[in-house]
Design a protein around this motif. Structure first.
Motif, mmCIF file in Angstrom:
data_model
loop_
_atom_site.group_PDB
_atom_site.id
_atom_site.type_symbol
_atom_site.label_atom_id
_atom_site.label_comp_id
_atom_site.label_asym_id
_atom_site.label_seq_id
_atom_site.Cartn_x
_atom_site.Cartn_y
_atom_site.Cartn_z
ATOM 1 N N ARG A 220 -18.592 -26.129 61.691
ATOM 2 C CA ARG A 220 -19.865 -26.842 61.629
ATOM 3 C C ARG A 220 -20.044 -27.456 60.252
ATOM 4 O O ARG A 220 -19.730 -26.816 59.240
ATOM 5 N N VAL A 221 -20.539 -28.688 60.208
ATOM 6 C CA VAL A 221 -20.893 -29.372 58.966
ATOM 7 C C VAL A 221 -22.390 -29.644 59.026
ATOM 8 O O VAL A 221 -22.869 -30.310 59.946
ATOM 9 N N GLU A 222 -23.125 -29.122 58.056
ATOM 10 C CA GLU A 222 -24.582 -29.228 58.046
ATOM 11 C C GLU A 222 -25.046 -29.919 56.770
ATOM 12 O O GLU A 222 -24.635 -29.547 55.675
ATOM 13 N N LEU A 223 -25.909 -30.912 56.903
ATOM 14 C CA LEU A 223 -26.486 -31.578 55.741
ATOM 15 C C LEU A 223 -27.840 -30.956 55.433
ATOM 16 O O LEU A 223 -28.674 -30.797 56.330
ATOM 17 N N VAL A 224 -28.053 -30.598 54.172
ATOM 18 C CA VAL A 224 -29.258 -29.887 53.760
ATOM 19 C C VAL A 224 -29.803 -30.485 52.471
ATOM 20 O O VAL A 224 -29.114 -31.228 51.765
ATOM 21 N N ASP A 225 -31.054 -30.119 52.164
ATOM 22 C CA ASP A 225 -31.645 -30.552 50.894
ATOM 23 C C ASP A 225 -31.560 -29.476 49.829
ATOM 24 O O ASP A 225 -31.769 -29.749 48.648
ATOM 25 N N SER A 226 -31.267 -28.223 50.225
ATOM 26 C CA SER A 226 -31.102 -27.137 49.264
ATOM 27 C C SER A 226 -30.362 -25.992 49.950
ATOM 28 O O SER A 226 -30.120 -26.020 51.156
ATOM 29 N N PHE A 227 -30.008 -24.965 49.153
ATOM 30 C CA PHE A 227 -29.297 -23.800 49.678
ATOM 31 C C PHE A 227 -30.206 -22.611 49.944
ATOM 32 O O PHE A 227 -29.733 -21.537 50.322
ATOM 33 N N ARG A 228 -31.501 -22.757 49.750
ATOM 34 C CA ARG A 228 -32.389 -21.600 49.711
ATOM 35 C C ARG A 228 -32.365 -20.746 50.979
ATOM 36 O O ARG A 228 -32.601 -19.532 50.914
ATOM 37 N N ASN A 229 -32.076 -21.355 52.117
ATOM 38 C CA ASN A 229 -32.087 -20.596 53.372
ATOM 39 C C ASN A 229 -30.690 -20.267 53.885
ATOM 40 O O ASN A 229 -30.526 -19.868 55.039
ATOM 41 N N LEU A 230 -29.686 -20.424 53.034
ATOM 42 C CA LEU A 230 -28.302 -20.188 53.441
ATOM 43 C C LEU A 230 -27.757 -18.936 52.771
ATOM 44 O O LEU A 230 -27.579 -18.893 51.549
ATOM 45 N N HIS A 231 -27.525 -17.912 53.535
ATOM 46 C CA HIS A 231 -26.887 -16.689 53.045
ATOM 47 C C HIS A 231 -27.527 -16.228 51.726
ATOM 48 O O HIS A 231 -28.727 -16.001 51.677
ATOM 49 N N GLY A 232 -26.730 -16.176 50.642
ATOM 50 C CA GLY A 232 -27.267 -15.714 49.364
ATOM 51 C C GLY A 232 -27.946 -16.783 48.537
ATOM 52 O O GLY A 232 -28.414 -16.508 47.428
ATOM 53 N N GLY A 233 -27.981 -18.008 49.039
ATOM 54 C CA GLY A 233 -28.718 -19.075 48.371
ATOM 55 C C GLY A 233 -27.997 -19.779 47.238
ATOM 56 O O GLY A 233 -28.599 -20.597 46.541
ATOM 57 N N LYS A 234 -26.699 -19.497 47.052
ATOM 58 C CA LYS A 234 -25.969 -20.094 45.927
ATOM 59 C C LYS A 234 -25.028 -21.224 46.354
ATOM 60 O O LYS A 234 -24.376 -21.837 45.507
ATOM 61 N N GLY A 235 -24.904 -21.477 47.650
ATOM 62 C CA GLY A 235 -24.115 -22.617 48.098
ATOM 63 C C GLY A 235 -22.700 -22.320 48.522
ATOM 64 O O GLY A 235 -21.954 -23.247 48.849
ATOM 65 N N GLY A 236 -22.295 -21.041 48.540
ATOM 66 C CA GLY A 236 -20.942 -20.709 48.968
ATOM 67 C C GLY A 236 -20.728 -19.213 49.026
ATOM 68 O O GLY A 236 -21.443 -18.436 48.377
ATOM 69 N N TYR A 237 -19.738 -18.802 49.792
ATOM 70 C CA TYR A 237 -19.447 -17.365 49.954
ATOM 71 C C TYR A 237 -19.163 -16.705 48.613
ATOM 72 O O TYR A 237 -19.753 -15.677 48.270
ATOM 73 N N TRP A 238 -18.253 -17.301 47.837
ATOM 74 C CA TRP A 238 -17.925 -16.693 46.550
ATOM 75 C C TRP A 238 -18.992 -16.973 45.499
ATOM 76 O O TRP A 238 -19.194 -16.165 44.579
ATOM 77 N N GLU A 239 -19.696 -18.069 45.620
ATOM 78 C CA GLU A 239 -20.801 -18.336 44.704
ATOM 79 C C GLU A 239 -21.892 -17.275 44.846
ATOM 80 O O GLU A 239 -22.508 -16.865 43.857
ATOM 81 N N ASP A 240 -22.138 -16.827 46.079
ATOM 82 C CA ASP A 240 -23.105 -15.752 46.298
ATOM 83 C C ASP A 240 -22.655 -14.456 45.644
ATOM 84 O O ASP A 240 -23.460 -13.532 45.463
ATOM 85 N N ARG A 241 -21.387 -14.378 45.278
ATOM 86 C CA ARG A 241 -20.817 -13.173 44.664
ATOM 87 C C ARG A 241 -20.451 -13.392 43.198
ATOM 88 O O ARG A 241 -19.680 -12.625 42.635
ATOM 89 N N GLY A 242 -20.994 -14.464 42.599
ATOM 90 C CA GLY A 242 -20.851 -14.649 41.158
ATOM 91 C C GLY A 242 -20.019 -15.812 40.693
ATOM 92 O O GLY A 242 -20.010 -16.121 39.490
ATOM 93 N N TYR A 243 -19.286 -16.493 41.592
ATOM 94 C CA TYR A 243 -18.497 -17.648 41.175
ATOM 95 C C TYR A 243 -19.440 -18.819 40.874
ATOM 96 O O TYR A 243 -20.546 -18.894 41.360
ATOM 97 N N ASN A 244 -18.934 -19.772 40.082
ATOM 98 C CA ASN A 244 -19.691 -20.983 39.799
ATOM 99 C C ASN A 244 -19.674 -21.910 41.004
ATOM 100 O O ASN A 244 -18.649 -22.074 41.653
ATOM 101 N N TRP A 245 -20.829 -22.546 41.282
ATOM 102 C CA TRP A 245 -20.865 -23.505 42.385
ATOM 103 C C TRP A 245 -20.035 -24.737 42.045
ATOM 104 O O TRP A 245 -19.306 -25.257 42.885
ATOM 105 N N TRP A 246 -20.141 -25.243 40.826
ATOM 106 C CA TRP A 246 -19.355 -26.409 40.430
ATOM 107 C C TRP A 246 -17.968 -25.935 40.021
ATOM 108 O O TRP A 246 -17.791 -25.191 39.063
ATOM 109 N N ALA A 247 -16.940 -26.368 40.764
ATOM 110 C CA ALA A 247 -15.568 -25.917 40.533
ATOM 111 C C ALA A 247 -14.650 -27.092 40.266
ATOM 112 O O ALA A 247 -13.492 -27.111 40.687
ATOM 113 N N GLY A 248 -15.166 -28.133 39.615
ATOM 114 C CA GLY A 248 -14.379 -29.328 39.367
ATOM 115 C C GLY A 248 -13.199 -29.098 38.452
ATOM 116 O O GLY A 248 -13.258 -28.288 37.521
ATOM 117 N N ILE A 249 -12.095 -29.790 38.731
ATOM 118 C CA ILE A 249 -10.892 -29.690 37.892
ATOM 119 C C ILE A 249 -10.434 -31.095 37.507
ATOM 120 O O ILE A 249 -10.849 -32.072 38.090
#
Length: 261
Positions: A232-261
């Motif tokens: 599923r691909v979902e378009l949202v205006d924020s992460f507040r209602n998604l799982h831990g609210g940080k925008g990703g599985y590992w982000e909810d566990r402390g990783y940075n949301w921005w992972a640019g290289i």
């Protein structure tokens, strides 16, 4: 096959989005473990990381491409990681019938939600790219990916003006946990030409271990952003209602949301 023409408003939206800086978190200070152990410093780093992300958007080209490689550099076996054989009943059923019943849902803040089969995705214009996967664990691997440009799928469903992020919901419970894997990108990265939903790896169908039937490839991001088993691909205006609210599985566990290289 030539790429179909998209409507004017959607192309205008791309130009508008390319000038926006969305909320995120940078990875500049990710290695400073001793400092980051301090709770007050962690709070301060949140603001610094947002500034880092916004600064990157200001100085870096929105269309700059990740390096692409020659076929001779492709790894004989593309290294799988994370979940490699989901055991959820619905996923096992998809595997048994070669994903004939699997469907990708695209919804959320869009004008025209869509549901597409793997065959329908395969009929759309595709992009093939040979790129390097860089894992946060320290290893890299080069593979050839074929799939549908995410930009074309977004044009098809027509994002609403308030859509700021694209969220990828996956079929697997990582390491047997209670939460399904998920990841997200901002609209700039979602419309990048090398951001695709891949169904092919090295001139063959995507293997289960590497995310079949569909996985995200966002080539300017670290490996944990490359969500596998996308359903599923979902378009949202924020992460507040998604799982831990940080925008990703590992982000909810402390990783940075921005992972640019």
């Amino acid at each position: 096959m030539s790429k179909p023409q998209s409507s004017g408003p959607n192309r205008s939206r791309r130009r508008l989005l390319s000038g926006m800086a969305a909320l995120g978190a940078g990875s500049l200070l990710a290695g400073c473990d001793r400092i980051a152990d301090n709770a007050s410093v962690k709070r301060a780093l949140g603001s610094v990381e947002q500034l880092t992300y916004k600064a990157q958007r200001l100085i870096a080209s929105r269309q700059a491409l990740a390096q692409e490689f020659d076929k001779s550099q492709i790894a004989p076996v593309f290294r799988p990681n994370g979940t490699t054989d989901p055991q959820e009943d619905y996923y096992r059923a998809w595997v048994e019938n070669d994903f004939a019943d699997w469907r990708l849902t695209i919804d959320g803040l869009v004008e025209q939600p869509a549901t597409l089969s793997l065959a329908e995705l395969g009929e759309m214009p595709s992009r093939t790219q040979i790129t390097r996967h860089d894992c946060v664990e320290g290893w890299s691997c080069i593979g050839q990916w074929t799939g549908v440009p995410l930009a074309d799928l977004l044009d098809r469903v027509r994002p609403l003006d308030q859509a700021r992020f694209v969220v990828f919901h996956c079929a697997d419970h990582t390491y047997g946990g209670s939460d399904l894997y998920y990841e997200s990108l901002d609209m700039v990265e979602a419309y990048h030409p090398q951001t695709i939903l891949a169904y092919g790896l090295n001139d063959a169908a995507l293997p289960v271990a590497n995310g079949a039937p569909l996985r995200l490839r966002a080539e300017r991001q670290l490996g944990y952003k490359q969500a596998k088993y996308v359903m599923r691909v979902e378009l949202v205006d924020s992460f507040r209602n998604l799982h831990g609210g940080k925008g990703g599985y590992w982000e909810d566990r402390g990783y940075n949301w921005w992972a640019g290289i």
